[in-house]
Write an enzyme that holds these catalytic residues in place. Structure first.
Site, PDB file in Angstrom:
ATOM      1  N   TRP A 120      -1.633  -5.211  -1.476  1.00  0.00           N
ATOM      2  CA  TRP A 120      -1.047  -4.834  -0.195  1.00  0.00           C
ATOM      3  C   TRP A 120      -2.084  -4.190   0.723  1.00  0.00           C
ATOM      4  CZ3 TRP A 120      -0.130  -0.155   2.359  1.00  0.00           C
ATOM      5  CH2 TRP A 120       0.833  -0.152   3.358  1.00  0.00           C
ATOM      6  N   ASP A 121      -2.864  -3.238   0.212  1.00  0.00           N
ATOM      7  CA  ASP A 121      -3.877  -2.553   1.024  1.00  0.00           C
ATOM      8  C   ASP A 121      -4.870  -3.538   1.618  1.00  0.00           C
ATOM      9  OD1 ASP A 121      -3.045  -0.971  -1.447  1.00  0.00           O
ATOM     10  OD2 ASP A 121      -3.872   0.634  -0.200  1.00  0.00           O
ATOM     11  N   THR A 122      -5.398  -4.407   0.765  1.00  0.00           N
ATOM     12  CA  THR A 122      -6.419  -5.350   1.209  1.00  0.00           C
ATOM     13  C   THR A 122      -5.869  -6.287   2.272  1.00  0.00           C
ATOM     14  OG1 THR A 122      -7.514  -5.289  -0.943  1.00  0.00           O
ATOM     15  CG2 THR A 122      -7.974  -7.184   0.462  1.00  0.00           C
TER      16      THR A 122
END
Length: 606
Positions: free
Chosen positions: A188-190
């Site tokens: 999700w972050d990436t």
């Protein structure tokens, strides 16, 4: 909670009973040092925990009005839990960091001010900038460095560290980005950072002091399966899919089909193909093509029955087109990649989830293999009963049929035997698993991974297996699909028998029986993608069986097999090209016009 809240800090928590209270206390003290009273809130995003984390979070929220508890009964995944909490946050500046507090909390003000004061849309801490101080043991540092280098190279990101759990967002920017983020767990972050850069948002990356907490290791499921597949998926979405127009799709599909036809010449002598085809009556060959074409609506109807048993009702005409496209893809792509094209088509056009799409394909393949094995097995028993089996064994050993045909035939029959046994075993496993309450999937995945991402992967696999078991456990559906399979493959054999007629051979009972056996073994042989479309293996098995068990000579048997296979591949290609034009679908992707499935909101306790 006061309407004056400007900063919302989310703490993603999954089974953090031992540390969550101390983490909340430290967070509140740090925020209190640089933010006015009443301007911030701390949200414990508790993600379907199985320990005492929910009880502790509820108590903390009751004791301090600066703390809120957002609960989910079902496991959402790290990214899903963050999104769920951010939707319920009040502040315009949205912050999150990992609850182990690996990042030095002295950086929290810098993180918050990057959004509130400096006006950035996204801010993220980094453990890989030259100025930072981060204790990175090799077992953490090497995978992290390799992963971030891969993201920068493949996804063209300018950032050094994509997975540091220390980030802040402007609410307006985040609300615009979130609908485009597909991953719900570790990636999700990436994905969010990469898409923020692609969309032109201002992203600040700054060095942080970071100390690892607890043990860590490269996890098979999360790091290899999860992250790697998500990088490829995002690359396709951002770099490939936008370039695929209707014209490009149809052009590329046509070129790939032409390539498949050219590859046929690598396995068969083109002059021999033309000579054998010239010896057949064209009007009878055309009749065989019509008979084979009649089997395709039956494939669409059978696929409809499979999907209906899984809870999806679609028109058989659309499903016939999807089957045409996927089978054309299997003539072109290695490793039966056309099956993935079909799963994409039904998802893009009818919002049937990938796990269900692949499960329906698995059911179809098992029925195909079981039906072909049944047909071959019945005739083989007949051959044994009449004493003809010895002639076949002699031919396979090079006694009566030699050269390339015998070599290909031996390989083909060996492959067919293995595939047939595998089909029988697969049916036994599916039917057996449908009658037990044991959860084999979670046990196997759990042995591969100890990370929480394993729960996410296990859930996807369980859905896949559950759909397969649904059909296996539905008696009427099982019977309908089985009957449809028998009819489809009978027409496949009849097509070959008509080609025998085109070459002037009368259909005696023995030739019909051998024809059933030869076509069945040939189809089993080409299941494994040893050559494009099984070309060569099918002809080899067919030739050896027919030449050894009937008066038909080797050259004539080879000619019949070539024409038979060419007719079937020709009908498949024609139907595939027509379906691509009708549905505006290429062999490599589908036009993204699917309906967006509405997510079911989990229950919460705010």
């Amino acid at each position: 909670m006061s309407s004056g809240v400007e900063v919302s800090v989310v703490l993603p928590a999954y089974n953090e009973a031992d540390t969550i209270e101390q983490t909340v206390s430290t967070t509140l003290a740090t925020l209190d040092a640089f933010l006015p009273e009443g301007t911030y809130e701390v949200i414990v995003a508790e993600d379907g925990c199985s320990d005492r984390t929910p009880e502790i979070a509820t108590r903390l929220a009751r004791e301090d009005d600066r703390v809120r508890h957002v609960h989910s009964d079902q496991r959402l995944g790290r990214g899903g839990a963050l999104e769920y909490a951010f939707e319920r946050a009040v502040g315009e500046t949205l912050v999150y960091f990992d609850t182990d507090l690996a990042t030095d909390m002295d950086h929290l003000q810098e993180l918050v001010d990057a959004i509130r004061v400096e006006g950035y849309d996204v801010a993220t801490g980094s453990r890989w900038l030259p100025e930072n101080r981060a204790d990175r043991p090799a077992k953490r540092g090497v995978p992290s460095f390799g992963y971030n280098a891969l993201v920068r190279t493949v996804l063209r990101s300018d950032l050094r560290d994509h997975q540091c759990g220390f980030k802040a967002f402007d609410r307006t920017a985040l609300e615009t980005l979130l609908p485009r983020v597909q991953d719900e767990h570790w990636f999700w972050d990436t994905e969010l950072l990469v898409k923020a850069q692609r969309d032109g948002y201002r992203v600040k990356e700054f060095p942080v002091d970071w100390t690892p907490k607890g043990d860590s290791k490269v996890d098979i499921v999360r790091d290899v399966f999860g992250m790697g597949s998500q990088i490829l998926r995002t690359f396709w979405e951002l770099s490939v899919s936008p370039r695929i127009t209707r014209e490009v799709s149809l052009g590329a599909g046509t070129m790939l089909v032409v390539l498949a036809l050219l590859l046929m010449t690598q396995y068969l002598n083109p002059e021999r193909v033309l000579a054998e085809m010239a010896g057949a009556a064209p009007e009878v060959v055309a009749l065989s093509a019509l008979v084979y074409a009649a089997s395709w609506p039956l494939r669409g109807l059978r696929y409809r029955d499979i999907l209906v048993s899984m809870g999806y009702r679609e028109r058989w005409q659309f499903l016939t087109g999807a089957v045409f496209i996927s089978q054309t893809g299997n003539l072109v792509f290695p490793a039966r990649a056309g099956d993935a094209v079909r799963a994409y088509v039904v998802k893009a056009r009818r919002s049937i989830p990938y796990p269900s799409g692949f499960a329906s394909l698995a059911v179809e393949r098992v029925f195909d293999l079981l039906t072909i094995t049944l047909l071959a097995g019945v005739v083989m028993m007949g051959l044994a009963a009449t004493g003809s089996a010895g002639e076949l064994l002699s031919a396979l050993s090079g006694g009566s049929v030699g050269g390339d045909a015998a070599s290909s035939g031996r390989t083909a029959v060996a492959v067919a035997g293995g595939v047939g046994l595998a089909a029988i075993a697969a049916v036994a496993v599916i039917v057996g698993s449908a009658r037990t309450d044991r959860n084999f999937v979670r046990t196997v995945v759990g042995r591969l991974s100890e990370d929480s991402y394993a729960d996410y992967v296990a859930g996807v696999v369980e859905r896949f297996v559950g759909d397969v078991q649904t059909v296996a456990a539905d008696g009427p559906a099982f019977a309908r699909v089985g009957a449809g399979s028998l009819l489809i493959w009978t027409l496949d054999v009849v097509t070959a028998l008509i080609v025998f007629e085109a070459f002037g051979y009368g259909l005696t009972p023995s030739l019909v029986a051998v024809g059933f056996f030869a076509v069945s073994v040939g189809n089993l042989a080409k299941v494994l993608p040893l050559t494009p479309g099984g070309i060569g293996l099918y002809e080899g098995a067919f030739t050896v069986i027919v030449a050894s068990l009937t008066p038909v000579g080797v050259a004539a048997a080879l000619g019949v097999s070539i024409v038979d296979h060419a007719v079937k591949n020709g009908v498949t290609i024609a139907g595939g090209l027509g379906s691509m034009a009708w549905l505006n679908v290429s062999l490599t992707t589908a036009v993204e016009e699917s309906r967006t499935a509405e997510a079911v909101e989990p229950e919460t306790n705010d």
